[in-house]
Design a protein around this motif. Sequence first.
Motif, PDB file in Angstrom:
ATOM      1  N   VAL A 124       0.882  -1.165   0.000  1.00 27.75           N
ATOM      2  CA  VAL A 124       0.000   0.000   0.000  1.00 27.75           C
ATOM      3  C   VAL A 124       0.919   1.214   0.000  1.00 27.75           C
ATOM      4  O   VAL A 124       1.759   1.369   0.894  1.00 27.75           O
ATOM      5  CB  VAL A 124      -0.928   0.012   1.225  1.00 27.75           C
ATOM      6  CG1 VAL A 124      -1.761   1.281   1.253  1.00 27.75           C
ATOM      7  CG2 VAL A 124      -1.840  -1.228   1.212  1.00 27.75           C
ATOM      8  N   VAL A 125       0.762   2.084  -0.996  1.00 29.92           N
ATOM      9  CA  VAL A 125       1.773   3.110  -1.262  1.00 29.92           C
ATOM     10  C   VAL A 125       1.119   4.477  -1.421  1.00 29.92           C
ATOM     11  O   VAL A 125       0.108   4.629  -2.126  1.00 29.92           O
ATOM     12  CB  VAL A 125       2.550   2.752  -2.554  1.00 29.92           C
ATOM     13  CG1 VAL A 125       3.469   3.884  -2.976  1.00 29.92           C
ATOM     14  CG2 VAL A 125       3.349   1.465  -2.340  1.00 29.92           C
ATOM     15  N   PHE A 153       8.018  -8.328 -12.458  1.00 28.18           N
ATOM     16  CA  PHE A 153       7.002  -7.488 -13.099  1.00 28.18           C
ATOM     17  C   PHE A 153       7.554  -6.442 -14.069  1.00 28.18           C
ATOM     18  O   PHE A 153       6.773  -5.673 -14.644  1.00 28.18           O
ATOM     19  CB  PHE A 153       6.134  -6.787 -12.039  1.00 28.18           C
ATOM     20  CG  PHE A 153       6.865  -5.887 -11.097  1.00 28.18           C
ATOM     21  CD1 PHE A 153       7.049  -4.544 -11.388  1.00 28.18           C
ATOM     22  CD2 PHE A 153       7.386  -6.377  -9.903  1.00 28.18           C
ATOM     23  CE1 PHE A 153       7.726  -3.715 -10.520  1.00 28.18           C
ATOM     24  CE2 PHE A 153       8.059  -5.546  -9.022  1.00 28.18           C
ATOM     25  CZ  PHE A 153       8.234  -4.211  -9.334  1.00 28.18           C
ATOM     26  N   VAL A 154       8.872  -6.388 -14.279  1.00 28.86           N
ATOM     27  CA  VAL A 154       9.408  -5.478 -15.294  1.00 28.86           C
ATOM     28  C   VAL A 154      10.248  -6.269 -16.289  1.00 28.86           C
ATOM     29  O   VAL A 154      10.735  -7.366 -15.993  1.00 28.86           O
ATOM     30  CB  VAL A 154      10.260  -4.340 -14.677  1.00 28.86           C
ATOM     31  CG1 VAL A 154       9.442  -3.539 -13.686  1.00 28.86           C
ATOM     32  CG2 VAL A 154      11.524  -4.880 -14.026  1.00 28.86           C
ATOM     33  N   SER A 155      10.432  -5.710 -17.465  1.00 33.04           N
ATOM     34  CA  SER A 155      11.259  -6.349 -18.479  1.00 33.04           C
ATOM     35  C   SER A 155      12.732  -6.285 -18.090  1.00 33.04           C
ATOM     36  O   SER A 155      13.121  -5.502 -17.214  1.00 33.04           O
ATOM     37  CB  SER A 155      11.067  -5.648 -19.826  1.00 33.04           C
ATOM     38  OG  SER A 155      11.603  -4.329 -19.762  1.00 33.04           O
ATOM     39  N   GLU A 172       3.042   6.057  -8.315  1.00 31.32           N
ATOM     40  CA  GLU A 172       2.068   5.893  -9.387  1.00 31.32           C
ATOM     41  C   GLU A 172       2.620   5.002 -10.497  1.00 31.32           C
ATOM     42  O   GLU A 172       1.901   4.166 -11.047  1.00 31.32           O
ATOM     43  CB  GLU A 172       1.668   7.265  -9.946  1.00 31.32           C
ATOM     44  CG  GLU A 172       0.838   8.093  -8.967  1.00 31.32           C
ATOM     45  CD  GLU A 172       0.445   9.438  -9.545  1.00 31.32           C
ATOM     46  OE1 GLU A 172       1.148   9.915 -10.462  1.00 31.32           O
ATOM     47  OE2 GLU A 172      -0.556   9.997  -9.066  1.00 31.32           O
ATOM     48  N   ARG A 173       3.912   5.180 -10.822  1.00 30.85           N
ATOM     49  CA  ARG A 173       4.489   4.357 -11.887  1.00 30.85           C
ATOM     50  C   ARG A 173       4.634   2.911 -11.427  1.00 30.85           C
ATOM     51  O   ARG A 173       4.377   1.980 -12.193  1.00 30.85           O
ATOM     52  CB  ARG A 173       5.844   4.911 -12.321  1.00 30.85           C
ATOM     53  CG  ARG A 173       6.375   4.210 -13.570  1.00 30.85           C
ATOM     54  CD  ARG A 173       7.602   4.876 -14.128  1.00 30.85           C
ATOM     55  NE  ARG A 173       8.032   4.210 -15.354  1.00 30.85           N
ATOM     56  CZ  ARG A 173       9.197   4.436 -15.957  1.00 30.85           C
ATOM     57  NH1 ARG A 173      10.034   5.343 -15.461  1.00 30.85           N
ATOM     58  NH2 ARG A 173       9.525   3.795 -17.063  1.00 30.85           N
ATOM     59  N   LEU A 174       5.041   2.710 -10.187  1.00 24.64           N
ATOM     60  CA  LEU A 174       5.153   1.346  -9.674  1.00 24.64           C
ATOM     61  C   LEU A 174       3.778   0.670  -9.642  1.00 24.64           C
ATOM     62  O   LEU A 174       3.655  -0.529  -9.898  1.00 24.64           O
ATOM     63  CB  LEU A 174       5.775   1.359  -8.273  1.00 24.64           C
ATOM     64  CG  LEU A 174       6.418   0.052  -7.803  1.00 24.64           C
ATOM     65  CD1 LEU A 174       7.624  -0.296  -8.658  1.00 24.64           C
ATOM     66  CD2 LEU A 174       6.827   0.138  -6.339  1.00 24.64           C
TER      67      LEU A 174
END
Length: 268
Positions: A124-125, A153-155, A172-174
């Motif tokens: 929770v961020v 979860f990332v390339s 927000e980006r995460l």
Amino acid sequence: MSTAVLSRQEGAVRILINNNPARRNAITPGLYAELPAALAEAQADAGVRAIVLTGAGDFFCSGGDLNQLAKRRAMAPAQRRERLEGLHDLIRAIRNCSKPVIAAVEGGAAGAGLSIALACDMLVVAQNAFFSVTYVKVGLTPDGGVTAFLSEFVSRQMLTEMCLTGDRITGERLHAMGAVNRLVEKGAALDEAVALAERLATGPARASARIKMLCANAFGADLDTQMELEAQLMVESQGDDEAAEGIGAFLDKRTPDFVALSAAPQAH
């Protein structure tokens, strides 16, 4: 008396607080000992059904204390490795806890602080929080499992950019990347994390622990291996009193009471 980790109970939720606010909750030697012990205590306590991990004040964790890390240059490699294993044991303690562990992140999580956050089952961020793999900026390489967690979860290209630049990314980006479960206003992360933990605390504890095992194993297993583990755990679950209660409640059109089953011995 514990100082690196503060603890308090809200209902069935244990809140554990990294307590070094003067240094934005940088990791201390005390945290290596006290956080795994606090997690073990929470796991052994039947009155605790979910855990929230957060930082004191308005920051989650700024990572390793550079004043301490600078001293390791004078150590032999074996001594450096011994110190490093303190962090890795802490990460394992979070990952291996059978009860749900939710990170409540305000301010940010950098370096090993990001490892600690990503080791938790859910995040929770706060929207204004930032995250960074900062090691390259001080001539170091990542540790604490952060490259393993991020690779889920990332390339490879995005992982490489994050590690080689050390640039900050926003909460927000995460969240857009899929790593954040709840994105909230500044100052609201702990309350939202506790609310989520309270919801999980009403669930079937043994089934939840098996589900955690499945989810942790899923990213590194092939289909047949994962289905074999699913089969083993489903067989266990079908014989568990939790399943009898859950199925019975569904058929009776009532709310199941899993909490009472946790303290009671199973009937076979």
